[in-house]
Scaffold this active site. Structure first.
Site, mmCIF file in Angstrom:
data_model
loop_
_atom_site.group_PDB
_atom_site.id
_atom_site.type_symbol
_atom_site.label_atom_id
_atom_site.label_comp_id
_atom_site.label_asym_id
_atom_site.label_seq_id
_atom_site.Cartn_x
_atom_site.Cartn_y
_atom_site.Cartn_z
ATOM 1 N N HIS A 1 1.145 23.417 20.397
ATOM 2 C CA HIS A 1 1.847 23.113 21.651
ATOM 3 C C HIS A 1 1.781 24.324 22.596
ATOM 4 C CE1 HIS A 1 3.693 19.213 20.504
ATOM 5 N NE2 HIS A 1 3.693 19.728 19.285
ATOM 6 N N ASP B 1 5.664 22.704 14.755
ATOM 7 C CA ASP B 1 5.345 21.290 14.537
ATOM 8 C C ASP B 1 3.955 20.948 15.040
ATOM 9 O OD1 ASP B 1 6.308 21.779 17.161
ATOM 10 O OD2 ASP B 1 6.568 19.621 17.484
ATOM 11 N N GLU B 2 3.384 19.920 14.436
ATOM 12 C CA GLU B 2 2.169 19.253 14.922
ATOM 13 C C GLU B 2 1.024 20.226 15.195
ATOM 14 O OE1 GLU B 2 4.171 15.349 17.020
ATOM 15 O OE2 GLU B 2 4.050 17.182 18.212
ATOM 16 N N ALA B 3 0.832 21.188 14.301
ATOM 17 C CA ALA B 3 -0.307 22.113 14.415
ATOM 18 C C ALA B 3 -1.503 21.475 13.708
ATOM 19 C CB ALA B 3 0.051 23.461 13.803
ATOM 20 N N LEU B 4 -1.967 20.365 14.270
ATOM 21 C CA LEU B 4 -2.920 19.511 13.565
ATOM 22 C C LEU B 4 -4.299 20.131 13.439
ATOM 23 C CD1 LEU B 4 -1.946 16.090 15.212
ATOM 24 C CD2 LEU B 4 -0.981 17.193 13.183
#
Length: 505
Positions: free
Chosen positions: A229, A310-313
């Protein structure tokens, strides 16, 4: 009668009769309770149209009497309990915070009777179930000015929320002045999602938000989302950013919504996630983070500093874990309690780190294991299940604002969950409280905020404040009905679901 109290107090004893509010009613308070007296005067004026005089000395029948308990201070973390006694007069007792909450309870009890106003005879003894009762506002995807944030604080504190989590950075924008890194706001704050206007808070703006929150007995929790992000950081410091990593979900969502894909060095106007990351093993990244997080810590009097996670894809798990271990240690070294989203529990987080759980009320095995890690490391959990507590989700499929990726969340769904029952094998005291996040992909105004906030925030406030054994949907339906009049008097809008028989009294 059904008393319109949300959240439901710990103990309510009704007595026969009512106190009719006289035009001569005064507020009696000494100088230790003068701040509370001003709040009460504002509340009565807003509700009834008549502002009572504030005096010192002896009370007369029909007066409002405020008593500040000895040995308490003005911190938002002081004793939050209070008592309200309504008979021949109205007596509210508590700490500075307790008085504020007692006043919110009296706000709800004031009921119109023809051209006059009355308060039922009642004895209330009240204290919260959980210490942490938060709301979040995403000011990164859509920027909201200081006055809008203040309005959000007013709404939340009226329901006895005591934490304001500000999501200050994301792919779409960087929203806080950092003196050591001025390019963050010069280059990274100009736009927002879908090309909406950007903006940022100067340090004086942020101090004003903190001051206003404190006056409403809320602690500000700033979030700098890392290591993902972070696309907006690249507009200012491309040297510490990895190239965007596309994933199947991002590509499919962008095609479905007709949104642009992220391009390094250009503002990102979509709302897909998982494509950005700082360079985790680059020393320049850590110089940047020490500069930024030190300034945020210095600017924030509260105990918390949220660093996302979060969401460190697009980040390899080993790299992600190494980053989380180091960044939570950095925050702890700055004298703050680190907070992260629950995915960071895959790493060896710093001792005492608080996890914020945003999975579903029926967690996957991986999410549950990540959440437990925080308690194993001496921290705890704040529960924000996305399918019950996310205020940005729609009430129903046809609602005009909001998303639906987690769930459709009507009022009953927002009410019907138990924070301690989600993650197995944890003691109840591992759950520090609850938070209701409001992400801003689809909202652009205070009116939009109100639509998603009211009335579901009231349901979530009761989950955070009231005893577990008092949780009852039928009771809540009856009690919330009269809050329509309270919210209207404050000029707070919102949605009014038809399953509630709303009252204008």
């Amino acid at each position: 009668m059904v008393l319109p109290l949300v959240p439901l107090p710990s103990s309510v004893v009704e007595r026969p009769g009512a106190l009719v509010l006289a035009p001569s009613a005064r507020i009696v308070a000494d100088d230790t309770a003068d701040a509370a007296a001003s709040v009460l005067a504002d509340v009565i004026a807003q509700r009834t149209g008549s502002r009572p005089e504030i005096v010192t000395g002896s009370a007369r029948p029909g007066d409002f009497v405020l008593h500040r308990r000895a040995g308490t201070d003005d911190e938002a973390t002081d004793d939050e309990s209070y008592t309200v006694r309504i008979g021949d007069d109205v007596r509210i007792e508590g700490s500075a915070t307790g008085l504020f909450y007692g006043i919110q309870t009296v706000r709800q009890l004031l009921t119109s009777e023809g051209d006059g106003w009355m308060l039922p005879h009642v004895e209330i003894d009240d204290a919260p179930r959980f210490e942490y009762r938060g709301v979040m506002l995403d000011v990164a995807r859509t920027f909201f000015d200081v006055e809008t944030v203040k309005a959000y604080i007013e709404r939340a504190s009226s329901l006895k929320f005591n934490r304001l989590h500000l999501h200050l950075t994301d792919d779409q924008g960087w929203r806080l002045q950092i003196d050591s890194r001025p390019l963050l706001t010069e280059n990274g704050s100009a736009t927002a999602v879908l090309g909406r206007p950007g903006g940022f808070y100067t340090k004086d703006d942020f101090r004003e938000i903190v001051r206003y929150a404190s006056a409403h007995h809320m602690i500000v929790v700033p979030e700098i989302d890392l290591p993902g992000h972070t696309h907006a950081i690249g507009l200012a410091h491309p040297e510490i950013m990895e190239a965007p990593v596309m994933n199947d979900a991002l590509l499919a969502q962008a095609a479905e919504l007709g949104q642009p894909l992220p391009i390094a060095g250009e503002p990102y106007l979509g709302w897909g996630v998982g494509h950005s990351s700082v360079k985790i093993h680059d020393e320049h990244t850590w110089e940047f983070l020490r500069d930024v997080l030190s300034e945020v810590a210095d600017l924030t009097p509260g105990p918390y500093l949220h660093v996302g996670g979060d969401e460190a894809l697009g980040t390899a798990p080993a790299d992600f874990n190494a980053f989380i271990e180091q960044v939570t240690a950095l925050v702890a070294g700055l004298g703050k309690t680190p907070m992260t989203w629950h995915e960071a529990g895959s790493a060896l987080v710093a001792e005492g780190t608080i996890g914020q759980y945003w999975g579903s009320v029926a967690p996957s095995a991986a999410h549950a294991a990540e959440a437990r890690r925080f308690t194993e490391r001496g921290g705890g959990l704040v529960m924000s299940p996305s399918d019950t507590a996310y205020l940005d989700q729609k009430y129903d499929a046809d609602f005009t604002v909001g998303l639906d990726w987690a769930s459709l969340i009507n009022l009953k769904t927002a009410y019907d969950w138990e924070p301690t029952a989600i993650i197995d094998d944890l003691s109840d005291d591992a759950i520090l409280g609850v938070e209701a996040p409001l992400w801003s992909e689809t909202i652009a105004s205070l009116a939009d905020i109100d639509q998603l906030f009211f009335p579901r925030a009231a349901a979530l406030a009761e989950t955070g404040w009231s005893r577990a054994d008092s949780h009852d949907w039928a009771s809540f339906q009856s009690r919330i009905a009269s809050l329509d009049a309270v919210w209207d008097a404050a000029q707070w809008g919102g949605h009014r679901p038809t399953e509630i028989a709303w009252s204008n009294r």
